[in-house]
Motif scaffolding. Structure first.
Motif, short mmCIF file in Angstrom:
data_model
loop_
_atom_site.label_atom_id
_atom_site.label_comp_id
_atom_site.label_asym_id
_atom_site.label_seq_id
_atom_site.Cartn_x
_atom_site.Cartn_y
_atom_site.Cartn_z
N MET A 165 0.79 6.77 -6.75
CA MET A 165 -0.04 7.78 -6.98
C MET A 165 0.31 9.18 -6.69
SD MET A 165 -2.56 5.91 -8.28
CE MET A 165 -1.17 4.96 -8.79
N TYR A 166 1.26 9.48 -5.74
CA TYR A 166 1.79 10.81 -5.33
C TYR A 166 2.61 11.23 -6.70
CZ TYR A 166 5.00 14.04 -3.37
OH TYR A 166 5.70 15.34 -3.06
N LEU A 167 3.37 10.47 -7.15
CA LEU A 167 4.25 10.49 -8.42
C LEU A 167 3.28 11.06 -9.45
CD1 LEU A 167 6.81 10.56 -9.73
CD2 LEU A 167 6.57 8.19 -10.34
N ALA A 168 2.11 10.28 -9.48
CA ALA A 168 1.09 10.60 -10.70
C ALA A 168 0.65 12.13 -10.34
CB ALA A 168 0.11 9.74 -10.72
N VAL B 84 -3.47 10.41 -13.85
CA VAL B 84 -2.67 11.33 -14.68
C VAL B 84 -3.58 11.89 -15.69
CG1 VAL B 84 -0.70 11.73 -16.03
CG2 VAL B 84 -0.61 10.48 -14.06
N PHE B 85 -4.26 11.04 -16.45
CA PHE B 85 -4.86 11.49 -17.80
C PHE B 85 -6.17 12.32 -17.40
CE2 PHE B 85 -3.51 7.43 -20.42
CZ PHE B 85 -2.20 8.07 -20.36
N TRP B 86 -6.71 12.00 -16.21
CA TRP B 86 -8.02 12.66 -15.69
C TRP B 86 -7.48 14.16 -15.26
CZ3 TRP B 86 -9.03 14.18 -10.39
CH2 TRP B 86 -10.28 14.68 -10.26
N VAL B 87 -6.36 14.34 -14.53
CA VAL B 87 -5.90 15.81 -14.20
C VAL B 87 -5.41 16.39 -15.27
CG1 VAL B 87 -4.09 16.81 -13.03
CG2 VAL B 87 -5.20 14.50 -11.89
N VAL B 88 -4.82 15.70 -16.47
CA VAL B 88 -4.22 16.70 -17.52
C VAL B 88 -5.46 16.99 -18.35
CG1 VAL B 88 -2.79 16.64 -19.37
CG2 VAL B 88 -2.01 15.80 -17.10
N LEU C 113 0.71 -1.37 0.12
CA LEU C 113 0.17 0.07 0.02
C LEU C 113 0.79 1.26 0.23
CD1 LEU C 113 -2.81 -1.05 2.28
CD2 LEU C 113 -2.94 -0.54 0.16
N LEU C 114 1.89 1.33 0.66
CA LEU C 114 2.93 2.40 0.90
C LEU C 114 3.61 2.54 -0.74
CD1 LEU C 114 4.55 4.37 2.29
CD2 LEU C 114 6.17 2.69 2.99
N GLU C 115 3.78 1.43 -1.13
CA GLU C 115 4.43 1.55 -2.54
C GLU C 115 3.41 2.11 -3.68
OE1 GLU C 115 5.73 -1.55 -6.13
OE2 GLU C 115 5.84 -2.06 -4.07
#
Length: 613
Positions: free
Chosen positions: A370-373, A460-464, A363-365
């Protein structure tokens, strides 16, 4: 009245007195012999200039011995005397070359036969500690026992060991929650699952309290009484434990000082005027003499070694042990291991179980991914679709590919080193094939990487604001699988992660400029241009850019002086060719396959080179 003296308690454990008084009669069908064993190791010391300094150190020198079934043999000596080396050599668990001969019933014994006919309990217990004690026994029984043994037979054997070794109180406890003594009992039980005729135990009492150590040794006596050969290295055994061994081998500085009954050790030392005080630990007394720096003591110990190592003495002992042994031992080799597909299924189930129980780290990984995304996508959120935004769109794809590749490849560089020691031992003991384990690990990796990448991509696609298609998701999953395979390749060949990172950086420095973001391919020499197909960054950037721009027929033109008014113009501007899309995908697939194949051989090479114990 209850006698609470230590020796009375230890002898009474598990009704051992009854066992000793009525020792069963068994067929004396095995004698293990070793003649004139010598082991030398080579150590290299690197120098700043010139060749490395090579030093040869002799660990064992001209050591011989014999042991027959029904015997509990202890190998004892000071630290560095060669105890573990001797046992690793006679058990064929060492990768180093040795001089001398190993015999089973008077015939040379191969590594394959010895590993199949014996069990080996290592000093350091390592295992998949997310499993419970019962699961560990159950999995190992599937691998060690005959593949035609049904579930009733397997569970019967496990229940027998649980009862006789006293495992019931922690049978359903995970291994990482057990004490050192409890884990050693599980390790011993694992090696007894297939009832081997020879059992090796490396310092099995080290780290245990006296009472637990006595319990273990009493158990090994029972194993020996059942007609087995049991050989243990011991280091400063507690009072009372030393006398429980039937025979002992005394080593000092790699030489044999004595082999024979424990009861006659005192007689040997009395010849040199050494008498152990009644209140002194006999084993400590012997070690103190063998390890003494006194000139007279050294001379006496040297005399003991010379007498024990004469050719006539060695031949006499060998002939005495082997003269009546004519039995074949092929019946001990009849057990058949599981089929490859069965091994794969067992290993896959074990990997899934360990993966699920390691959920906190996973879960940490996942959270870090997701933070990187988010941090990758936020600078490009809600991009417009006009000529001014073309550079931003391309910057987004470049950033997405580069960040994803770095994260996936460097994150995988510990993949094979995390459990290498465990797998190395299990494969060296012929429990299962490396290929079955490797395929199981690849399946887990592909599933987990796909789940992570899909969640990462969609976020990523949703944010961009990318109007994505399934082909983009497939390409991004493939890019991350390729990057993970590359990191896995580094992990397979380099046990030291610093070396893996150094080699990987050399590749990154070469391939990153060829991504298309930093240089015009038209200005490069033709020979160098072809190297771009070895760059994961280029393959990823080009394939995703093609999917983004290939079907864009017009782009609103704001600045007429520098106007890229359609998708093909954008691709031409960055040196990408739309016809290369499927070629890029095929190359990524080929790199993934080749990287995983090479990683397999890298692990195989390390297993062949490094000793498992």
């Amino acid at each position: 009245m209850l006698n609470l003296s230590y020796n009375e308690m230890s002898n009474a454990w598990n009704n051992l007195d009854e066992v000793e008084d009525s020792r069963p009669v068994f067929k004396n069908d095995l004698v293990l012999s070793w003649k004139q064993l010598s082991v030398t190791v080579k150590k290299k010391t690197p120098r700043l200039f010139g060749a490395s300094k090579v030093v040869y150190k002799k660990i064992l020198s001209n050591v011989s011995g014999n042991v027959e079934c029904g015997t509990l043999l202890g190998i004892m000596g000071p630290s560095g005397s060669g105890k573990t080396t001797l046992m690793a050599t006679i058990s064929h668990r060492t990768k180093g070359n040795f001089k001398g001969e190993l015999f089973l019933n008077g015939r040379p014994v191969s590594e394959r036969v010895m590993i199949k006919i014996s069990g080996f309990v290592a000093q350091e217990d390592i295992s998949f500690d997310k499993l419970t004690a019962f699961e560990q026994l159950n999995f190992m029984a599937k691998f060690k026992m005959d593949r035609f043994a049904n579930e009733k037979v397997i569970q019967g054997r496990i229940n027998y060991l649980v009862k006789n070794l006293g495992l019931s109180t922690f049978l359903y406890t995970r291994l990482d929650f057990l004490s050192g003594g409890e884990r050693k009992k599980i390790a011993l039980a694992v090696q007894l699952l297939n009832d081997p005729p020879i059992l090796f135990c490396d310092e099995i009492t080290t780290g245990l309290d006296s009472y637990s150590a006595t319990h273990i040794i009493n158990t090994l006596r029972k194993v020996a009484y059942s007609g087995k050969i049991v050989i243990c290295t011991i280091h400063q055994p507690a009072s009372g434990i030393f006398d429980k061994f039937h025979e002992v081998v005394l080593l000092t500085n790699g030489r044999l000082a004595y082999q024979g009954p424990v009861s006659l050790v005192n007689e040997l030392f009395k010849k040199y005027n050494y008498v152990c005080p009644n209140t002194y630990n006999k084993a400590d007394f012997i070690i103190s003499i063998l390890n003494s720096n006194d000139t007279q003591d050294k001379y006496n110990v040297d005399e003991m070694c010379n007498l024990s190592s004469t050719v006539s003495q060695m031949n006499m002992k060998y002939n005495l042990f082997n003269k009546d042994v004519q039995f074949e031992y092929e019946h001990h080799l009849e057990s058949i291991k599981p089929l490859w597909i069965t091994q794969l299924l067992f290993l896959l189930y074990r990997s899934v179980l360990c993966f699920i129980r390691n959920y906190k780290n996973k879960l940490l990984e996942f959270g870090i991914f997701m933070y990187l995304a988010v941090i990758t996508a936020i600078p490009y959120s809600n991009l417009k679709f006009d000529t001014k935004a073309v550079q931003n769109w391309q910057g987004f794809w470049f950033c997405l590919v580069i960040n994803s590749i770095f994260h996936a490849s460097y994150g995988a560089m510990y993949a094979h080193n995390e459990n290498f020691s465990i797998v190395h031992r299990e494969i060296s003991n012929k429990l299962y094939s490396l290929s079955a384990y490797y395929v199981a690990e690849i399946i887990i990796m592909v599933i987990w990487a796909t789940i992570q990448t899909l969640a990462y991509s969609i976020l990523v696609f949703w944010v961009v604001g990318v109007k994505w298609v399934y082909l983009q998701l497939f390409i991004l999953v493939l890019i991350l699988l390729t990057a993970r395979s590359y990191g896995s390749l580094m992990s397979a060949f380099f046990a030291d992660i610093e070396k893996a990172i150094t080699v990987s950086l050399a590749y990154d420095y070469f391939s990153l400029p060829l991504s298309g973001a930093y240089i015009s391919f038209g200005s490069l020499p033709k020979l160098l241009v072809y190297f771009k197909y070895l760059s994961l960054f280029y393959l990823g950037c080009e394939s995703l850019s093609i999917v983004q721009w290939e079907k864009v027929n017009s782009i609103p033109c704001i600045d007429s002086h520098s106007c890229l008014d359609n998708g093909q113009a954008v691709l031409n501007h960055y040196g990408f060719v739309s016809e290369n899309l499927y070629m890029d995908i095929v190359i990524l697939l080929i790199i993934t396959i080749i990287a995983n194949i090479l990683a397999y051989f890298g692990i195989l090479l390390r297993i062949k080179k490094q000793p498992p114990y």
